[in-house]
Design an enzyme around this catalytic site. Structure first.
Site, short mmCIF file in Angstrom:
data_model
loop_
_atom_site.label_atom_id
_atom_site.label_comp_id
_atom_site.label_asym_id
_atom_site.label_seq_id
_atom_site.Cartn_x
_atom_site.Cartn_y
_atom_site.Cartn_z
N CYS A 1 0.85 -1.19 0.00
CA CYS A 1 0.00 0.00 0.00
C CYS A 1 0.89 1.24 0.00
O CYS A 1 1.93 1.27 0.65
CB CYS A 1 -0.90 0.04 1.23
N ARG B 1 -4.87 6.46 -0.83
CA ARG B 1 -3.95 5.35 -0.77
C ARG B 1 -4.27 4.34 -1.84
O ARG B 1 -5.36 4.30 -2.40
CB ARG B 1 -3.99 4.70 0.62
#
Length: 241
Positions: free
Chosen positions: A2, A18
């Site tokens: 991530c 994100r």
């Protein structure tokens, strides 16, 4: 894998987002929790102070009380990312004995957004809680996570549960968070890439022979291109520079 980024627009508005690059089929849904909502979970229930909007998870038609990423009515936003090997969680019993509220890692973002109006309050109120070493499914160990928050002023902080019964908080003026290792390690690692630039490299002259630079993007020659958290942190930092 991530990568979280936060930045301000030319109008001065704060943005937080994100990516998620692993193949686990979570059943995500958009969800909003109102003020004064009683949130339940594996451990103790608690009530929301602020309304929260974000991404929730639904399993077998049951919606978990929480958001994994979201924003509250005060403009405080938060995201969570995987943080293996460095998380330091405690048992529910030890947290309770310390006079703190046990929170699941999957519900930490929700608790913060439901109780804090800005990043300053985040730093104050997380002293009241600790993350329990148990997952939303009731299994141990708990899901390893760390967190980034930003508010309407554009201030950004990273919160990592690396202390027993507590958290380490970092100012994040860079605006990037990836995964393990710890945030401060990633910042120190940028010292290895200070030669990179967002401007093009100039042409070079060898005696009377002129060699043209590679042109557009040549200032970033040597930026790491793999998918590790370390390389993604460097790339994202320079893309936001």
């Amino acid at each position: 894998m991530c990568t979280g980024i936060s930045f301000k627009s030319v109008e001065g508005k704060s943005f937080l987002g994100r990516t998620q690059e692993y193949n686990i089929p979570y059943n995500y849904i958009g969800i909003q929790f109102p003020e004064n909502f009683e949130a339940s979970g594996i451990v103790e229930p608690w009530n929301t102070v602020y309304s929260v909007l974000g991404v929730g998870i639904q399993n077998q038609n049951v919606v978990a009380h929480g958001v994994v990423d979201g924003v509250n009515e005060q403009g405080l936003g938060g995201i969570t990312q995987y943080f293996s090997e460095f998380n330091n969680y405690s048992s529910v019993e030890k947290i309770t004995e310390a006079g703190k509220l046990p929170i699941l890692a999957e519900q930490f973002i929700f608790w913060v957004l439901a109780n804090c109006k800005d990043t300053g309050e985040v730093e104050e109120k997380i002293l009241e809680v600790a993350i329990a070493d148990i997952s939303l499914s009731g299994q141990t160990p708990g899901l390893p996570q760390h967190f980034m928050f930003t508010d309407t002023t554009g201030r950004r902080i990273v919160v990592e549960p690396t202390k027993e019964l507590g958290f380490k908080v970092y100012e994040n003026t860079i605006g990037v968070m990836t995964n393990s290792p710890k945030f401060d390690w990633h910042v120190t690692n940028l010292e290895n890439y200070t030669g990179l630039s967002d401007t093009n490299v100039k042409d070079a002259v060898f005696n009377d022979y002129k060699v043209l630079s590679a042109g557009k993007g040549s200032g970033l020659h040597g930026v790491p291109g793999d998918s590790t958290s370390v390389s993604r942190f460097v790339r994202a930092s320079y893309l936001l520079k």
